[in-house]
Design a protein around this motif. Structure first.
Motif, short mmCIF file in Angstrom:
data_model
loop_
_atom_site.label_atom_id
_atom_site.label_comp_id
_atom_site.label_asym_id
_atom_site.label_seq_id
_atom_site.Cartn_x
_atom_site.Cartn_y
_atom_site.Cartn_z
N THR A 1 -6.35 12.79 -3.60
CA THR A 1 -6.21 11.81 -2.52
C THR A 1 -7.26 10.72 -2.62
OG1 THR A 1 -5.35 13.55 -1.06
CG2 THR A 1 -6.11 11.51 -0.02
N ALA A 2 -8.50 11.09 -2.95
CA ALA A 2 -9.58 10.10 -3.07
C ALA A 2 -9.30 9.14 -4.22
CB ALA A 2 -10.91 10.80 -3.27
N THR A 3 -8.87 9.67 -5.37
CA THR A 3 -8.58 8.81 -6.53
C THR A 3 -7.43 7.88 -6.23
OG1 THR A 3 -9.32 10.58 -8.01
CG2 THR A 3 -8.01 8.81 -8.97
N LEU B 1 6.06 9.57 -9.98
CA LEU B 1 5.93 9.75 -11.43
C LEU B 1 5.37 11.11 -11.81
CD1 LEU B 1 4.52 6.21 -12.39
CD2 LEU B 1 6.90 7.02 -12.48
N GLY B 2 4.98 11.89 -10.80
CA GLY B 2 4.44 13.21 -11.08
C GLY B 2 3.02 13.21 -11.61
N LEU B 3 2.25 12.18 -11.33
CA LEU B 3 0.87 12.11 -11.81
C LEU B 3 -0.04 12.93 -10.91
CD1 LEU B 3 0.66 8.28 -12.60
CD2 LEU B 3 1.14 10.16 -14.18
N PRO B 4 -0.86 13.80 -11.49
CA PRO B 4 -1.75 14.65 -10.68
C PRO B 4 -3.00 13.89 -10.23
CG PRO B 4 -2.03 15.16 -12.99
CD PRO B 4 -0.95 14.11 -12.94
N PRO C 1 0.81 -1.23 0.00
CA PRO C 1 0.00 0.00 0.00
C PRO C 1 0.84 1.28 0.00
CG PRO C 1 -0.89 -1.57 1.56
CD PRO C 1 0.43 -2.11 1.11
N LEU C 2 1.99 1.25 0.69
CA LEU C 2 2.85 2.43 0.69
C LEU C 2 3.42 2.70 -0.70
CD1 LEU C 2 4.77 1.87 4.03
CD2 LEU C 2 2.93 3.49 3.60
N LEU C 3 3.80 1.63 -1.41
CA LEU C 3 4.32 1.80 -2.76
C LEU C 3 3.23 2.30 -3.70
CD1 LEU C 3 6.55 -1.40 -3.14
CD2 LEU C 3 7.29 0.96 -2.76
N LEU C 4 2.04 1.73 -3.59
CA LEU C 4 0.95 2.16 -4.47
C LEU C 4 0.55 3.60 -4.20
CD1 LEU C 4 -1.31 -1.04 -4.43
CD2 LEU C 4 0.28 -0.30 -6.20
N THR C 5 0.72 4.05 -2.97
CA THR C 5 0.39 5.44 -2.65
C THR C 5 1.46 6.40 -3.15
OG1 THR C 5 -0.81 4.71 -0.68
CG2 THR C 5 -0.17 7.02 -0.77
N ASN C 6 2.72 5.99 -3.09
CA ASN C 6 3.81 6.91 -3.42
C ASN C 6 4.22 6.90 -4.89
OD1 ASN C 6 4.19 7.86 -0.75
ND2 ASN C 6 5.33 6.01 -0.24
N ILE C 7 3.94 5.81 -5.60
CA ILE C 7 4.36 5.73 -7.01
C ILE C 7 3.78 6.86 -7.85
CG2 ILE C 7 4.03 4.37 -9.12
CD1 ILE C 7 4.71 1.90 -7.52
N PRO C 8 2.46 7.19 -7.74
CA PRO C 8 1.96 8.34 -8.53
C PRO C 8 2.68 9.64 -8.24
CG PRO C 8 0.14 7.04 -7.69
CD PRO C 8 1.38 6.52 -7.02
#
Length: 354
Positions: free
Chosen positions: A310-312, A304-307, A294-301
């Motif tokens: 928080t909800a999405t 990568l600079g993806l806008p 979960p930490l990786l899935l939260t931080n990867i965007p």
């Protein structure tokens, strides 16, 4: 070519029965322990200890206890969080009602009370199995939820229903910093993990596995189902109870009954399914999967600079997490421990194909 058993001769029964029969495995384990005890405490930040390492170590301990019951003995349980809650509240009451109660003694007392609680709710396993046993253990979850919210003596007559642990100290050692808390949890995990590994390799562990594979045949060859099943419930609940006490005392500090909800029970069950049933190392792999992913899935965007809002990001995290769980169950139903065992087997014959 570096991972070979050729030339490693066993000249005694003790050498033949050691846990790690290959020299490279023993060296790797010692290196991992040295990294965990001597390197990580001096390079990790307080956030890493509090958000990653401490939850990972405690959840590994809880998954280990559940794996003994489900993976080794084949008894399904959906009330693991209830046993964690019993261990946490029992340790809290021991310290609250007995002045000067040592921390380690309180933790052990919480584990013993959870063990007795597990034996009581393990009695239905003598008559029922499968889905019916799962429902019976689920009753433990609802009973503990009711007890902790309705019985005032459980929380020492706390008006809010929440309790706070006393400052942690062991023989004059004040455990204040996140690093010290991590070392305490890691030491307990190593001791109980070693004890569990030796136990499942003993005659008791073989009885558990015989009951898991075919309980009728096990009873025919002289294994006592009552002793085998209840001993699995006792050992599992003892380890889970200590994990619950550590979760409350070390990780949370102050908690309420919602900290040990049904979601926690399901999370621990998924840990051992993903990590590998009937495997000590699989419990650690499963805990790492659930804590780190979960930490990786939260931080990867963000990396990568993806806008993403928080909800999405939260919705995507849950979706990807669920897809990965299904993927692992389809590709390798025996868990991450099986993948690790396959990789080790490939290394033994590399560079040859078989």
């Amino acid at each position: 070519m570096f991972y070979r058993e050729n030339g490693q001769f066993k000249t005694s029964y003790a050498a033949d029965q050691q846990i790690f029969g290959v020299t490279q495995d023993r060296v790797a384990i010692l290196a991992i322990l040295a990294l965990a005890f001597l390197v990580i405490p001096f390079v990790a930040s307080d956030y890493t200890f509090q958000a990653i390492l401490i939850p990972f170590v405690i959840m590994s301990l809880g998954a280990l206890g559940l794996n003994i019951l489900v993976g080794y003995c084949g008894q399904i349980s959906l009330g693991t969080a209830a046993f964690m809650a019993v261990g946490a509240y029992a340790a809290y009451n021991l310290q609250a009602r007995f002045e000067g109660m040592p921390l380690l003694l309180a933790l052990l007392g919480g584990g013993v009370v959870a063990m007795l609680f597990g034996i009581v709710f393990g009695l239905p396993s003598l008559r029922i199995r499968g889905l019916y046993l799962a429902v019976a253990t689920l009753a433990a979850q609802f009973f503990v939820d009711w007890l902790t919210t309705r019985a005032a003596w459980v929380t020492n007559n706390s008006s809010s229903g929440s309790v706070s642990a006393k400052p942690l100290a062991i023989m004059g050692w004040n455990i204040d910093t996140p690093m010290e808390k991590y070392l305490l949890c890691l030491a307990i995990l190593c001791v109980l993990g070693l004890a569990a590994k030796n136990l499942v390799r003993s005659s008791v562990g073989r009885e558990w596995m015989a009951m898991r594979d075919m309980d009728v045949a096990a009873a025919v060859i002289g294994i006592r189902p009552t002793y085998a099943k209840l001993s699995a419930f006792a050992v599992s609940s003892f380890i889970v109870g200590i994990a619950g006490a550590l979760w409350g005392f070390v990780h949370l500090g102050a908690w309420e009954p919602a900290a040990f909800s049904l979601d926690r029970s399901l999370q621990l069950l998924f840990m051992i399914i993903i990590g590998g049933l009937g495997s000590v190392v699989g419990s650690i792999f499963g805990a790492a999967f659930f804590v780190l992913l979960p930490l990786l899935l939260t931080n990867i965007p963000h990396w990568l600079g993806l806008p993403l809002s928080t909800a999405t990001a939260t919705y995507l995290e849950h979706m990807i997490f669920g897809v990965l769980i299904v993927f692992f169950l389809i590709v390798e139903p025996h868990g991450l421990a099986k993948l690790w065992a396959t990789a080790r087997q490939k290394l033994r014959v590399w560079p040859f194909p078989h």
